[in-house]
Design a protein around this motif. Structure first.
Motif, PDB file in Angstrom:
ATOM      1  N   LYS A  31       0.843  -1.200   0.000  1.00  0.00           N
ATOM      2  CA  LYS A  31       0.000   0.000   0.000  1.00  0.00           C
ATOM      3  C   LYS A  31       0.881   1.254   0.000  1.00  0.00           C
ATOM      4  O   LYS A  31       0.650   2.200  -0.753  1.00  0.00           O
ATOM      5  CB  LYS A  31      -0.906  -0.025   1.237  1.00  0.00           C
ATOM      6  N   ASN A  32       1.899   1.245   0.856  1.00  0.00           N
ATOM      7  CA  ASN A  32       2.796   2.396   0.944  1.00  0.00           C
ATOM      8  C   ASN A  32       3.692   2.506  -0.295  1.00  0.00           C
ATOM      9  O   ASN A  32       4.061   3.602  -0.699  1.00  0.00           O
ATOM     10  CB  ASN A  32       3.636   2.323   2.216  1.00  0.00           C
ATOM     11  N   TRP A  33       4.041   1.371  -0.890  1.00  0.00           N
ATOM     12  CA  TRP A  33       4.807   1.366  -2.137  1.00  0.00           C
ATOM     13  C   TRP A  33       3.999   2.043  -3.246  1.00  0.00           C
ATOM     14  O   TRP A  33       4.506   2.883  -3.979  1.00  0.00           O
ATOM     15  CB  TRP A  33       5.172  -0.069  -2.500  1.00  0.00           C
ATOM     16  N   SER A  34       2.709   1.699  -3.332  1.00  0.00           N
ATOM     17  CA  SER A  34       1.834   2.322  -4.337  1.00  0.00           C
ATOM     18  C   SER A  34       1.710   3.821  -4.077  1.00  0.00           C
ATOM     19  O   SER A  34       1.733   4.622  -5.012  1.00  0.00           O
ATOM     20  CB  SER A  34       0.447   1.688  -4.312  1.00  0.00           C
ATOM     21  N   LYS A  35       1.584   4.197  -2.809  1.00  0.00           N
ATOM     22  CA  LYS A  35       1.463   5.610  -2.452  1.00  0.00           C
ATOM     23  C   LYS A  35       2.735   6.368  -2.829  1.00  0.00           C
ATOM     24  O   LYS A  35       2.660   7.475  -3.369  1.00  0.00           O
ATOM     25  CB  LYS A  35       1.173   5.778  -0.960  1.00  0.00           C
ATOM     26  N   ASP A  39       2.638   9.536  -5.290  1.00  0.00           N
ATOM     27  CA  ASP A  39       3.017  10.853  -4.770  1.00  0.00           C
ATOM     28  C   ASP A  39       4.283  11.392  -5.422  1.00  0.00           C
ATOM     29  O   ASP A  39       4.438  12.601  -5.557  1.00  0.00           O
ATOM     30  CB  ASP A  39       3.209  10.803  -3.253  1.00  0.00           C
ATOM     31  N   CYS A  40       5.212  10.528  -5.803  1.00  0.00           N
ATOM     32  CA  CYS A  40       6.479  10.966  -6.399  1.00  0.00           C
ATOM     33  C   CYS A  40       6.421  10.983  -7.924  1.00  0.00           C
ATOM     34  O   CYS A  40       7.448  11.162  -8.581  1.00  0.00           O
ATOM     35  CB  CYS A  40       7.614  10.070  -5.913  1.00  0.00           C
ATOM     36  N   HIS A  41       5.253  10.747  -8.494  1.00  0.00           N
ATOM     37  CA  HIS A  41       5.024  10.785  -9.948  1.00  0.00           C
ATOM     38  C   HIS A  41       5.869   9.768 -10.707  1.00  0.00           C
ATOM     39  O   HIS A  41       6.302  10.030 -11.826  1.00  0.00           O
ATOM     40  CB  HIS A  41       5.262  12.197 -10.494  1.00  0.00           C
ATOM     41  N   VAL A  42       6.103   8.610 -10.077  1.00  0.00           N
ATOM     42  CA  VAL A  42       6.730   7.496 -10.801  1.00  0.00           C
ATOM     43  C   VAL A  42       5.699   6.950 -11.782  1.00  0.00           C
ATOM     44  O   VAL A  42       6.018   6.595 -12.912  1.00  0.00           O
ATOM     45  CB  VAL A  42       7.219   6.407  -9.818  1.00  0.00           C
ATOM     46  N   ILE A  43       4.440   6.910 -11.342  1.00  0.00           N
ATOM     47  CA  ILE A  43       3.342   6.488 -12.213  1.00  0.00           C
ATOM     48  C   ILE A  43       3.006   7.666 -13.119  1.00  0.00           C
ATOM     49  O   ILE A  43       2.636   8.738 -12.640  1.00  0.00           O
ATOM     50  CB  ILE A  43       2.098   6.096 -11.383  1.00  0.00           C
ATOM     51  N   ASP A  44       3.162   7.475 -14.424  1.00  0.00           N
ATOM     52  CA  ASP A  44       2.858   8.566 -15.361  1.00  0.00           C
ATOM     53  C   ASP A  44       1.578   8.295 -16.161  1.00  0.00           C
ATOM     54  O   ASP A  44       1.115   9.154 -16.892  1.00  0.00           O
ATOM     55  CB  ASP A  44       4.038   8.843 -16.290  1.00  0.00           C
ATOM     56  N   GLY A  45       0.999   7.119 -16.012  1.00  0.00           N
ATOM     57  CA  GLY A  45      -0.253   6.812 -16.699  1.00  0.00           C
ATOM     58  C   GLY A  45      -0.056   6.234 -18.098  1.00  0.00           C
ATOM     59  O   GLY A  45      -0.960   5.628 -18.637  1.00  0.00           O
ATOM     60  N   LYS A  46       1.116   6.429 -18.693  1.00  0.00           N
ATOM     61  CA  LYS A  46       1.380   5.902 -20.039  1.00  0.00           C
ATOM     62  C   LYS A  46       2.352   4.725 -19.967  1.00  0.00           C
ATOM     63  O   LYS A  46       1.979   3.601 -20.273  1.00  0.00           O
ATOM     64  CB  LYS A  46       1.966   7.000 -20.935  1.00  0.00           C
ATOM     65  N   VAL A  48       4.169   3.764 -17.110  1.00  0.00           N
ATOM     66  CA  VAL A  48       4.048   3.066 -15.823  1.00  0.00           C
ATOM     67  C   VAL A  48       2.653   3.326 -15.263  1.00  0.00           C
ATOM     68  O   VAL A  48       2.248   4.481 -15.099  1.00  0.00           O
ATOM     69  CB  VAL A  48       5.122   3.551 -14.814  1.00  0.00           C
ATOM     70  N   THR A  49       1.924   2.258 -14.969  1.00  0.00           N
ATOM     71  CA  THR A  49       0.579   2.379 -14.400  1.00  0.00           C
ATOM     72  C   THR A  49       0.570   1.754 -13.003  1.00  0.00           C
ATOM     73  O   THR A  49       1.554   1.161 -12.574  1.00  0.00           O
ATOM     74  CB  THR A  49      -0.458   1.649 -15.280  1.00  0.00           C
ATOM     75  N   ILE A  50      -0.557   1.878 -12.304  1.00  0.00           N
ATOM     76  CA  ILE A  50      -0.702   1.296 -10.969  1.00  0.00           C
ATOM     77  C   ILE A  50      -0.502  -0.218 -11.034  1.00  0.00           C
ATOM     78  O   ILE A  50       0.113  -0.810 -10.153  1.00  0.00           O
ATOM     79  CB  ILE A  50      -2.085   1.643 -10.374  1.00  0.00           C
ATOM     80  N   THR A  51      -1.010  -0.836 -12.098  1.00  0.00           N
ATOM     81  CA  THR A  51      -0.864  -2.279 -12.273  1.00  0.00           C
ATOM     82  C   THR A  51       0.604  -2.672 -12.376  1.00  0.00           C
ATOM     83  O   THR A  51       1.031  -3.645 -11.743  1.00  0.00           O
ATOM     84  CB  THR A  51      -1.618  -2.736 -13.544  1.00  0.00           C
ATOM     85  N   ASP A  52       1.378  -1.899 -13.148  1.00  0.00           N
ATOM     86  CA  ASP A  52       2.818  -2.176 -13.276  1.00  0.00           C
ATOM     87  C   ASP A  52       3.502  -2.120 -11.923  1.00  0.00           C
ATOM     88  O   ASP A  52       4.352  -2.960 -11.601  1.00  0.00           O
ATOM     89  CB  ASP A  52       3.489  -1.169 -14.220  1.00  0.00           C
ATOM     90  N   GLU A  79      13.713  -1.855 -11.777  1.00  0.00           N
ATOM     91  CA  GLU A  79      12.745  -2.507 -12.672  1.00  0.00           C
ATOM     92  C   GLU A  79      11.807  -1.468 -13.291  1.00  0.00           C
ATOM     93  O   GLU A  79      11.549  -1.488 -14.499  1.00  0.00           O
ATOM     94  CB  GLU A  79      11.938  -3.522 -11.849  1.00  0.00           C
ATOM     95  N   LEU A  80      11.301  -0.562 -12.464  1.00  0.00           N
ATOM     96  CA  LEU A  80      10.369   0.462 -12.954  1.00  0.00           C
ATOM     97  C   LEU A  80      11.077   1.502 -13.828  1.00  0.00           C
ATOM     98  O   LEU A  80      10.460   2.041 -14.750  1.00  0.00           O
ATOM     99  CB  LEU A  80       9.690   1.181 -11.778  1.00  0.00           C
ATOM    100  N   SER A  81      12.339   1.799 -13.525  1.00  0.00           N
ATOM    101  CA  SER A  81      13.051   2.835 -14.283  1.00  0.00           C
ATOM    102  C   SER A  81      13.190   2.446 -15.756  1.00  0.00           C
ATOM    103  O   SER A  81      13.164   3.305 -16.634  1.00  0.00           O
ATOM    104  CB  SER A  81      14.413   3.114 -13.661  1.00  0.00           C
ATOM    105  N   LYS A  82      13.314   1.136 -16.017  1.00  0.00           N
ATOM    106  CA  LYS A  82      13.414   0.664 -17.407  1.00  0.00           C
ATOM    107  C   LYS A  82      12.133   0.980 -18.187  1.00  0.00           C
ATOM    108  O   LYS A  82      12.175   1.308 -19.361  1.00  0.00           O
ATOM    109  CB  LYS A  82      13.681  -0.844 -17.448  1.00  0.00           C
ATOM    110  N   LYS A  83      10.991   0.870 -17.500  1.00  0.00           N
ATOM    111  CA  LYS A  83       9.706   1.147 -18.147  1.00  0.00           C
ATOM    112  C   LYS A  83       9.436   2.643 -18.246  1.00  0.00           C
ATOM    113  O   LYS A  83       8.911   3.130 -19.234  1.00  0.00           O
ATOM    114  CB  LYS A  83       8.570   0.487 -17.363  1.00  0.00           C
TER     115      LYS A  83
END
Length: 173
Positions: A31-35, A39-46, A48-52, A79-83
Motif C-alpha cells: 500500500k505504501n509502495w503504491s502511495k 506521490d512521487c510521480h513514478v506512475i505517469d499513466g502511459k 508506468v501504471t498502478i498495475t505495473d 525494474e520500474l526505471s526501465k519502463k
C-alpha cells in the motif's frame, strides 16, 4: 553517491511508516509502495501504471512476505526505471527515478474538513433547541453530561421532589 542514497533511504523510511503506528521504517508494505509511486510521480499513466507498480512489488518481495526491504526497494525502482525512462540507458534511468523520489514525503490529501453550511449550523445551535433537548446544554452551548440526560431528583426537604420549598413564609404573610 552516498548522499543521494541517504536522501532516497529517508524518503523510503517516511513512506514506510506512513499510516502504520507500529511500522519501524525498515520494511514497506504494498500500500505504501503504491502511495510512494503515486506521490512521487513514478506512475505517469502511459509507461508506468498502478498495475505495473503492483506487479513489480509482487515480483520483488519474497513468496511468504508482505513487505520489501530497502535493498528490494532499490531493485523494484531499477525494474520500474526501465519502463518509465525507455529512451535512457539503464544507469541514467535509475538516476532519474531516484531524483523523483529523493527528499519526498507522503502527501496527505482528501482529509475530511468540517462543513459550515446554514443547515448544519441551525441543527447544532443549542439556543434553538426545545423540549427535553434544551435541558441537556447550559446557556453557553456546552453539554451538561449526565445531569442533562437524567431527571435528577431533588432529595432536599421532608417530601422529595416538592417544588415550593422555602415559600411558606411568603404565603403566611
Amino acid at each position: 553517491m552516498a548522499g543521494e542514497l541517504s536522501a532516497l533511504e529517508e524518503a523510503f523510511r517516511k513512506f514506510a511508516i506512513h499510516g502504520d503506528t507500529r511500522a519501524t521504517g525498515k520494511e514497506m508494505h504494498g500500500k505504501n509502495w503504491s502511495k510512494l509511486c503515486k506521490d512521487c510521480h513514478v506512475i505517469d499513466g502511459k509507461n508506468v501504471t498502478i498495475t505495473d507498480v503492483d506487479i513489480v512489488f509482487s515480483k520483488i518481495k519474497g513468496k511468504s512476505s508482505r513487505t520489501i526491504t530497502f535493498e528490494q526497494f532499490k531493485e523494484a525502482l531499477q525494474e520500474l526505471s526501465k519502463k518509465r525512462f525507455k529512451d535512457k540507458s539503464d544507469e541514467e534511468a535509475v538516476q532519474e527515478i531516484y531524483k523523483l523520489i529523493e527528499g519526498k514525503a507522503p502527501i496527505i490529501s482528501g482529509v475530511t474538513k468540517a462543513i459550515s453550511s446554514p443547515t448544519v449550523s441551525r441543527l447544532t445551535d443549542t439556543s434553538k433547541f426545545t423540549g427535553s433537548h434544551k435541558e441537556r446544554f447550559d446557556p453557553s452551548g456546552k453539554g451538561k453530561g449526565k445531569a442533562g440526560r437524567e431527571d435528577l431528583v431533588d432529595a432536599s426537604g421532608y417530601v422529595s421532589g416538592y417544588k415550593h420549598a422555602g415559600t411558606y413564609d411568603h404565603k403566611v404573610q
